[in-house]
Design a protein around this motif. Structure first.
Motif, short mmCIF file in Angstrom:
data_model
loop_
_atom_site.label_atom_id
_atom_site.label_comp_id
_atom_site.label_asym_id
_atom_site.label_seq_id
_atom_site.Cartn_x
_atom_site.Cartn_y
_atom_site.Cartn_z
N LEU A 125 0.82 -1.21 0.00
CA LEU A 125 0.00 0.00 0.00
C LEU A 125 0.86 1.26 0.00
N LEU A 126 2.13 1.11 0.32
CA LEU A 126 3.05 2.24 0.42
C LEU A 126 4.38 1.83 -0.21
N THR A 127 4.95 2.71 -1.03
CA THR A 127 6.20 2.41 -1.72
C THR A 127 7.39 2.85 -0.87
N PRO A 128 8.33 1.94 -0.59
CA PRO A 128 9.51 2.34 0.18
C PRO A 128 10.42 3.25 -0.63
N ASP A 129 11.21 4.07 0.06
CA ASP A 129 12.18 4.92 -0.63
C ASP A 129 13.31 4.10 -1.25
N SER A 130 13.69 3.04 -0.55
CA SER A 130 14.80 2.21 -1.02
C SER A 130 14.67 0.82 -0.41
N GLY A 131 15.43 -0.11 -0.97
CA GLY A 131 15.43 -1.48 -0.47
C GLY A 131 14.63 -2.42 -1.35
N GLU A 132 14.64 -3.69 -1.00
CA GLU A 132 13.93 -4.72 -1.75
C GLU A 132 12.94 -5.44 -0.84
N TYR A 133 11.79 -5.75 -1.40
CA TYR A 133 10.76 -6.52 -0.70
C TYR A 133 10.44 -7.74 -1.56
N TRP A 134 10.72 -8.93 -1.02
CA TRP A 134 10.44 -10.18 -1.71
C TRP A 134 9.24 -10.86 -1.06
N LEU A 135 8.26 -11.21 -1.86
CA LEU A 135 7.04 -11.86 -1.38
C LEU A 135 6.87 -13.18 -2.13
N ASP A 136 6.92 -14.27 -1.38
CA ASP A 136 6.81 -15.61 -1.97
C ASP A 136 7.82 -15.79 -3.10
N GLN A 137 9.06 -15.41 -2.82
CA GLN A 137 10.21 -15.53 -3.72
C GLN A 137 10.09 -14.66 -4.97
N GLN A 138 9.24 -13.67 -4.93
CA GLN A 138 9.06 -12.75 -6.05
C GLN A 138 9.37 -11.33 -5.60
N LEU A 139 10.25 -10.64 -6.34
CA LEU A 139 10.57 -9.26 -6.02
C LEU A 139 9.36 -8.38 -6.34
N VAL A 140 8.90 -7.63 -5.35
CA VAL A 140 7.74 -6.77 -5.54
C VAL A 140 8.15 -5.53 -6.32
N ARG A 141 7.44 -5.27 -7.42
CA ARG A 141 7.70 -4.11 -8.26
C ARG A 141 6.68 -3.03 -7.91
N PHE A 142 7.10 -2.06 -7.13
CA PHE A 142 6.18 -1.02 -6.69
C PHE A 142 5.85 -0.03 -7.81
N HIS A 166 -0.87 -2.12 -11.45
CA HIS A 166 -1.82 -3.19 -11.76
C HIS A 166 -1.33 -4.53 -11.20
N ARG A 167 -0.01 -4.73 -11.21
CA ARG A 167 0.54 -5.96 -10.63
C ARG A 167 0.42 -5.94 -9.11
N LEU A 168 0.60 -4.77 -8.52
CA LEU A 168 0.47 -4.66 -7.06
C LEU A 168 -0.95 -5.01 -6.62
N ALA A 169 -1.93 -4.52 -7.35
CA ALA A 169 -3.33 -4.78 -7.00
C ALA A 169 -3.61 -6.28 -7.03
N ARG A 170 -3.11 -6.96 -8.05
CA ARG A 170 -3.32 -8.40 -8.16
C ARG A 170 -2.57 -9.14 -7.06
N LEU A 171 -1.37 -8.69 -6.75
CA LEU A 171 -0.57 -9.30 -5.69
C LEU A 171 -1.27 -9.18 -4.35
N ARG A 172 -1.81 -8.00 -4.05
CA ARG A 172 -2.55 -7.80 -2.80
C ARG A 172 -3.73 -8.76 -2.72
N ALA A 173 -4.46 -8.88 -3.82
CA ALA A 173 -5.66 -9.72 -3.82
C ALA A 173 -5.33 -11.19 -3.65
N GLU A 174 -4.26 -11.65 -4.29
CA GLU A 174 -3.96 -13.08 -4.31
C GLU A 174 -3.13 -13.55 -3.12
N LYS A 175 -2.18 -12.74 -2.68
CA LYS A 175 -1.18 -13.20 -1.71
C LYS A 175 -1.42 -12.71 -0.28
#
Length: 225
Positions: A54-71, A75-84
């Motif tokens: 829901l919020l984009t970090p200034d820096s760093g990496e966030y991996w969710l279920d072995q997938q790098l989150v692309r902030f 459209h991908r974020l919305a699907r990721l939120r809904a599914e994961k």
């Protein structure tokens, strides 16, 4: 299930920037339950918002279920939120015009489940949460504890890999809060979800595997208190 590398976030612009979280590194496995503690303004909700995409970090990496989150891909974020992800907020945020069963089933329907399958799953999880007898009631007809159980059922119906909860017992008395958290953690364990819950209430510590303490934007793993 979750891995954060050097996650930072500030609010404000230019010289008025205020660093809220500072280069955080941590991970949470499937089936692991974590309690996130810290004083007001320490960055708990900011971190939870980043983990919830829901919020984009200034820096760093966030991996969710072995997938790098692309902030940078909304459209991908919305699907990721809904599914994961499954969310439980301090206030239940139920749809006031839908009954309990429909409030829960609509999450699965929106992800493509058939109406029949969605309602069968909703009936099962409402029964598991002890609210099946309220299935046809509107949110306005429920107690605070019942509404929060509906919110938990809604967060779990689509078998999310991660459950995020922000002060879910703040509006409940201690007895009801204990019941809700006990059910919540049990469901997370059975579903092999990574659970992160923000709270000020240290009485909840015995229910969780790990304790993460955040203060002045820095994260300290303190284990059990």
């Amino acid at each position: 299930m979750i891995k954060c590398r050097k996650i930072s976030h500030s609010f404000g612009k230019g010289g008025a920037q205020l660093r809220i979280i500072n280069s955080l590194d941590f991970s949470v496995a499937r089936g692991e339950t974590c309690l996130l503690l810290g004083p007001s303004g320490s960055g708990k909700t900011t971190l939870l918002s980043i983990l919830g995409c829901l919020l984009t970090p200034d820096s760093g990496e966030y991996w969710l279920d072995q997938q790098l989150v692309r902030f940078d891909a909304p459209h991908r974020l919305a699907r990721l939120r809904a599914e994961k992800l499954g969310f439980v907020f301090q206030h239940s945020q139920l749809l006031p015009f839908l009954d309990v069963l429909s409030n829960v089933a609509i999450v699965a329907e929106n992800l493509g489940s058939t109406r029949r399958d969605s309602f069968q799953r909703a009936e099962f999880i409402c029964d598991r949460m002890g609210i099946f007898d309220c299935a046809k009631k509107l949110p306005s007809e429920l107690s605070g504890g019942q509404r929060q159980r509906v919110a938990i059922a809604r967060a779990l119906i689509h078998h999310p890999g991660v459950i995020l909860a922000d002060e879910p017992t703040a509006a409940l008395d201690w007895e009801r809060g204990q019941d809700v958290i006990g059910l919540f953690v049990e469901e997370a364990k059975q579903g092999q979800c990574a659970l992160i819950m923000v709270t000020h209430d240290t009485r909840l510590v015995p229910y969780f595997d790990r304790i993460l303490h955040i203060e002045n934007g820095n994260l300290i793993e303190v284990g059990k208190l």
